[in-house]
Design a protein around this motif. Structure first.
Motif, PDB file in Angstrom:
ATOM      1  N   ASP A 147       0.746  -1.270  -0.171  1.00 17.10           N
ATOM      2  CA  ASP A 147      -0.022  -0.008   0.059  1.00 17.10           C
ATOM      3  C   ASP A 147       0.889   1.373  -0.065  1.00 17.10           C
ATOM      4  OD1 ASP A 147      -2.373  -1.387  -0.015  1.00 17.10           O
ATOM      5  OD2 ASP A 147      -2.633  -1.377   2.121  1.00 17.10           O
ATOM      6  N   ALA A 148       1.942   1.288   0.722  1.00 18.01           N
ATOM      7  CA  ALA A 148       3.025   2.412   0.898  1.00 18.01           C
ATOM      8  C   ALA A 148       3.634   2.460  -0.344  1.00 18.01           C
ATOM      9  CB  ALA A 148       3.735   2.134   2.021  1.00 18.01           C
ATOM     10  N   GLU A 149       3.891   1.312  -1.084  1.00 22.27           N
ATOM     11  CA  GLU A 149       4.760   1.659  -2.167  1.00 22.27           C
ATOM     12  C   GLU A 149       3.970   1.786  -3.536  1.00 22.27           C
ATOM     13  OE1 GLU A 149       7.065  -1.756  -1.875  1.00 22.27           O
ATOM     14  OE2 GLU A 149       8.234  -1.173  -0.131  1.00 22.27           O
ATOM     15  N   LYS A 150       2.704   2.102  -3.506  1.00 26.30           N
ATOM     16  CA  LYS A 150       1.815   1.954  -4.582  1.00 26.30           C
ATOM     17  C   LYS A 150       2.392   3.024  -5.411  1.00 26.30           C
ATOM     18  CE  LYS A 150      -2.624   0.412  -2.954  1.00 26.30           C
ATOM     19  NZ  LYS A 150      -3.883   0.516  -2.671  1.00 26.30           N
ATOM     20  N   GLY A 151       2.596   2.581  -6.684  1.00 20.45           N
ATOM     21  CA  GLY A 151       3.014   3.473  -7.875  1.00 20.45           C
ATOM     22  C   GLY A 151       3.348   2.509  -9.200  1.00 20.45           C
ATOM     23  N   ARG A 152       4.378   3.227 -10.123  1.00 25.83           N
ATOM     24  CA  ARG A 152       4.516   2.586 -11.242  1.00 25.83           C
ATOM     25  C   ARG A 152       5.955   1.945 -11.233  1.00 25.83           C
ATOM     26  NH1 ARG A 152       4.808   6.853 -14.821  1.00 25.83           N
ATOM     27  NH2 ARG A 152       5.418   5.450 -16.432  1.00 25.83           N
ATOM     28  N   TRP A 153       5.975   0.690 -11.539  1.00 24.44           N
ATOM     29  CA  TRP A 153       7.240  -0.128 -11.610  1.00 24.44           C
ATOM     30  C   TRP A 153       7.442  -0.826 -12.916  1.00 24.44           C
ATOM     31  CZ3 TRP A 153      10.369  -0.600  -6.714  1.00 24.44           C
ATOM     32  CH2 TRP A 153       9.365  -0.103  -5.570  1.00 24.44           C
ATOM     33  N   ARG A 154       8.812  -0.614 -13.298  1.00 27.89           N
ATOM     34  CA  ARG A 154       9.180  -1.422 -14.490  1.00 27.89           C
ATOM     35  C   ARG A 154      10.270  -2.553 -14.331  1.00 27.89           C
ATOM     36  NH1 ARG A 154      11.681   3.226 -17.946  1.00 27.89           N
ATOM     37  NH2 ARG A 154       9.594   3.535 -18.532  1.00 27.89           N
ATOM     38  N   PHE A 155      10.160  -3.430 -15.094  1.00 28.20           N
ATOM     39  CA  PHE A 155      11.008  -4.777 -15.297  1.00 28.20           C
ATOM     40  C   PHE A 155      11.110  -5.045 -16.626  1.00 28.20           C
ATOM     41  CE2 PHE A 155       6.940  -6.032 -13.963  1.00 28.20           C
ATOM     42  CZ  PHE A 155       6.738  -7.061 -14.288  1.00 28.20           C
ATOM     43  N   GLY A 156      12.259  -5.159 -17.058  1.00 32.53           N
ATOM     44  CA  GLY A 156      12.454  -5.808 -18.399  1.00 32.53           C
ATOM     45  C   GLY A 156      11.685  -4.550 -19.323  1.00 32.53           C
ATOM     46  N   SER A 157      10.616  -5.068 -20.076  1.00 33.27           N
ATOM     47  CA  SER A 157       9.785  -4.390 -21.118  1.00 33.27           C
ATOM     48  C   SER A 157       8.462  -4.293 -20.512  1.00 33.27           C
ATOM     49  CB  SER A 157       9.718  -5.062 -22.509  1.00 33.27           C
ATOM     50  OG  SER A 157       9.159  -6.287 -22.384  1.00 33.27           O
ATOM     51  N   TRP A 158       8.225  -4.624 -19.255  1.00 36.41           N
ATOM     52  CA  TRP A 158       7.158  -4.803 -18.575  1.00 36.41           C
ATOM     53  C   TRP A 158       6.925  -3.577 -17.514  1.00 36.41           C
ATOM     54  CZ3 TRP A 158       3.695  -8.491 -20.014  1.00 36.41           C
ATOM     55  CH2 TRP A 158       4.071  -9.579 -20.887  1.00 36.41           C
ATOM     56  N   GLU A 159       5.594  -3.076 -17.399  1.00 39.71           N
ATOM     57  CA  GLU A 159       5.288  -2.178 -16.275  1.00 39.71           C
ATOM     58  C   GLU A 159       4.004  -2.638 -15.630  1.00 39.71           C
ATOM     59  OE1 GLU A 159       4.113   2.604 -16.891  1.00 39.71           O
ATOM     60  OE2 GLU A 159       5.970   1.859 -17.731  1.00 39.71           O
ATOM     61  N   VAL A 160       4.292  -2.190 -14.334  1.00 40.95           N
ATOM     62  CA  VAL A 160       3.027  -2.503 -13.518  1.00 40.95           C
ATOM     63  C   VAL A 160       2.748  -1.346 -12.826  1.00 40.95           C
ATOM     64  CG1 VAL A 160       4.359  -3.308 -11.473  1.00 40.95           C
ATOM     65  CG2 VAL A 160       2.156  -4.180 -11.746  1.00 40.95           C
ATOM     66  N   ASP A 161       1.376  -1.009 -12.609  1.00 37.18           N
ATOM     67  CA  ASP A 161       0.910   0.070 -11.827  1.00 37.18           C
ATOM     68  C   ASP A 161       0.245  -0.573 -10.374  1.00 37.18           C
ATOM     69  OD1 ASP A 161      -0.738   2.268 -10.781  1.00 37.18           O
ATOM     70  OD2 ASP A 161      -0.970   3.249 -12.572  1.00 37.18           O
ATOM     71  N   ARG A 162       0.854  -0.507  -9.595  1.00 39.01           N
ATOM     72  CA  ARG A 162       0.469  -1.040  -8.249  1.00 39.01           C
ATOM     73  C   ARG A 162      -0.829  -0.549  -7.661  1.00 39.01           C
ATOM     74  NH1 ARG A 162       4.975  -3.244  -4.254  1.00 39.01           N
ATOM     75  NH2 ARG A 162       6.344  -4.505  -5.690  1.00 39.01           N
ATOM     76  N   ARG A 163      -1.255   1.130  -8.009  1.00 39.46           N
ATOM     77  CA  ARG A 163      -2.282   1.607  -7.557  1.00 39.46           C
ATOM     78  C   ARG A 163      -3.593   1.092  -8.247  1.00 39.46           C
ATOM     79  NH1 ARG A 163      -5.208   5.723  -9.573  1.00 39.46           N
ATOM     80  NH2 ARG A 163      -3.648   6.286 -11.299  1.00 39.46           N
ATOM     81  N   LEU A 164      -3.420   0.851  -9.575  1.00 36.52           N
ATOM     82  CA  LEU A 164      -4.349   0.190 -10.556  1.00 36.52           C
ATOM     83  C   LEU A 164      -4.520  -1.257 -10.462  1.00 36.52           C
ATOM     84  CD1 LEU A 164      -4.208   2.719 -13.450  1.00 36.52           C
ATOM     85  CD2 LEU A 164      -5.571   2.812 -11.421  1.00 36.52           C
ATOM     86  N   ARG A 165      -3.137  -1.915  -9.960  1.00 36.57           N
ATOM     87  CA  ARG A 165      -3.269  -3.434  -9.862  1.00 36.57           C
ATOM     88  C   ARG A 165      -3.256  -3.824 -11.413  1.00 36.57           C
ATOM     89  NH1 ARG A 165      -3.963  -5.920  -4.972  1.00 36.57           N
ATOM     90  NH2 ARG A 165      -4.524  -7.775  -6.152  1.00 36.57           N
ATOM     91  N   ARG A 166      -2.428  -3.325 -12.360  1.00 40.40           N
ATOM     92  CA  ARG A 166      -2.394  -3.438 -13.794  1.00 40.40           C
ATOM     93  C   ARG A 166      -1.028  -3.699 -14.120  1.00 40.40           C
ATOM     94  NH1 ARG A 166      -5.141   1.057 -17.386  1.00 40.40           N
ATOM     95  NH2 ARG A 166      -3.314   2.148 -16.952  1.00 40.40           N
ATOM     96  N   LEU A 167      -0.989  -4.858 -15.070  1.00 43.28           N
ATOM     97  CA  LEU A 167       0.326  -5.186 -15.607  1.00 43.28           C
ATOM     98  C   LEU A 167       0.234  -4.721 -17.408  1.00 43.28           C
ATOM     99  CD1 LEU A 167       3.265  -6.391 -15.746  1.00 43.28           C
ATOM    100  CD2 LEU A 167       1.785  -8.668 -16.280  1.00 43.28           C
ATOM    101  N   THR A 168       1.214  -3.970 -17.975  1.00 41.78           N
ATOM    102  CA  THR A 168       1.181  -3.747 -19.135  1.00 41.78           C
ATOM    103  C   THR A 168       2.241  -3.972 -20.000  1.00 41.78           C
ATOM    104  OG1 THR A 168       1.944  -1.574 -18.640  1.00 41.78           O
ATOM    105  CG2 THR A 168      -0.568  -1.667 -19.004  1.00 41.78           C
ATOM    106  N   ASN A 169       2.202  -4.722 -21.142  1.00 45.93           N
ATOM    107  CA  ASN A 169       3.374  -5.154 -21.881  1.00 45.93           C
ATOM    108  C   ASN A 169       4.246  -3.943 -22.686  1.00 45.93           C
ATOM    109  OD1 ASN A 169       1.880  -4.403 -24.275  1.00 45.93           O
ATOM    110  ND2 ASN A 169       1.132  -6.622 -24.433  1.00 45.93           N
ATOM    111  N   SER A 170       5.256  -4.361 -23.309  1.00 42.39           N
ATOM    112  CA  SER A 170       6.082  -3.414 -24.109  1.00 42.39           C
ATOM    113  C   SER A 170       5.238  -2.351 -24.868  1.00 42.39           C
ATOM    114  CB  SER A 170       7.267  -3.829 -24.598  1.00 42.39           C
ATOM    115  OG  SER A 170       6.624  -4.673 -25.806  1.00 42.39           O
ATOM    116  N   HIS A 171       4.150  -2.865 -25.177  1.00 42.30           N
ATOM    117  CA  HIS A 171       2.962  -1.884 -26.072  1.00 42.30           C
ATOM    118  C   HIS A 171       2.099  -1.196 -25.428  1.00 42.30           C
ATOM    119  CE1 HIS A 171       5.004  -4.148 -29.632  1.00 42.30           C
ATOM    120  NE2 HIS A 171       4.658  -5.383 -29.131  1.00 42.30           N
ATOM    121  N   GLY A 172       2.282  -1.401 -24.245  1.00 41.56           N
ATOM    122  CA  GLY A 172       1.165  -0.672 -23.366  1.00 41.56           C
ATOM    123  C   GLY A 172      -0.278  -1.485 -23.272  1.00 41.56           C
ATOM    124  N   GLU A 173      -0.064  -2.548 -23.582  1.00 43.95           N
ATOM    125  CA  GLU A 173      -1.446  -3.302 -23.532  1.00 43.95           C
ATOM    126  C   GLU A 173      -1.504  -3.855 -22.247  1.00 43.95           C
ATOM    127  OE1 GLU A 173      -1.109  -4.536 -28.173  1.00 43.95           O
ATOM    128  OE2 GLU A 173      -0.560  -5.830 -26.788  1.00 43.95           O
TER     129      GLU A 173
END
Length: 254
Positions: A147-173
């Motif tokens: 909860d305290a670390e909610k934000g956007r995180w990147r690993f490789g070509s992936w990105e996760v938004d912890r606030r939205l609990r959403r994972l997106t690929n390199s195309h933003g999908e």
């Protein structure tokens, strides 16, 4: 329903007495369960209909829910989905027949913390409630840290938004994850490039403690199918023989 020998009295002077919501449409069963829980230092609320549950969760914030999957003519799995959309409260599901195994598995995948098959012993129910609550208390820091670390995180070509609990690929999908897959990914992101044991991952994802630890292997396989270029030759989530798994990518906070 069997009535077992009473559990030894517990010392409640040093802890808050938990509150349990019992969702059961059979009046006799509901009274039997709630009375037994009250006798063993667990406060109770009860509901017999699906539509009663959201308001009870909102007003009372119970520590745990005991949910009958065969709630009259309604589908308890749908109610479990609604609970999970509203709250992360621990849920123990109950089923009436051995043939309901598929529903039990789906219930666990939807985020239930434990299950019991009727007829079950009341003493066992109390023991399982306490075990689930102990697990929740043992790892509160994980949820608090996330909860305290909610934000956007990147690993490789992936990105996760912890606030939205959403994972997106390199195309933003967006890439859909089950609750178990998301919890497992968060456990890896909290400790990248470090070998993690199956026991650690079981605790971090709050999976049912009696499930054989190969259940983590299944979750890892499913997550690999979504992250790896070739899941049969994994490079993102690598198996550490005799230990567990390691998430090989570095994690960057955006």
């Amino acid at each position: 329903m069997r009535s077992d020998l009473p559990l030894p009295p517990s010392d409640t002077s040093k802890r808050r007495v938990p509150l349990c919501l019992v969702v059961e449409d059979d009046m006799t069963m509901r009274h039997l369960v709630t009375n037994y829980l009250e006798d063993h230092d667990i406060r109770t609320l009860s509901a017999s209909r699906r539509e009663e549950v959201p308001a009870l969760l909102l007003r009372n914030s119970p520590d745990l829910v005991v949910l009958d999957l065969r709630l009259g003519q309604e589908d308890g799995l749908d109610l479990l989905r609604e609970i999970r959309a509203q709250s992360d409260v621990p849920v123990i599901i109950t089923t009436g027949h051995r043939r309901d195994e598929i529903d039990r598995v789906i219930g666990l995948e939807l985020g239930a913390d434990d299950y019991l098959t009727k007829p079950f012993g009341l003493r066992e129910l109390v023991a399982r409630i306490k075990a689930v609550l102990r697990r929740r208390e043992a790892v509160p820091s994980l949820a608090q840290q996330r909860d305290a670390e909610k934000g956007r995180w990147r690993f490789g070509s992936w990105e996760v938004d912890r606030r939205l609990r959403r994972l997106t690929n390199s195309h933003g999908e967006p890439v859909g994850l089950t609750k178990g897959e998301y919890a497992l990914l968060m456990a890896f992101l909290d400790a990248p490039q470090k070998p993690l044991s199956r026991e650690h991952l079981l605790q971090a994802t709050r999976l049912h403690e009696d499930v054989y630890d190969r259940s983590i292997d299944v979750q890892v396989l499913r997550l690999r199918r979504k992250l790896e270029t070739d899941p049969s030759v994994p490079s993102v989530i690598r198996t550490e023989r005799g230990i567990g798994y390691v998430f090989t990518l570095s994690v960057e906070r955006l």
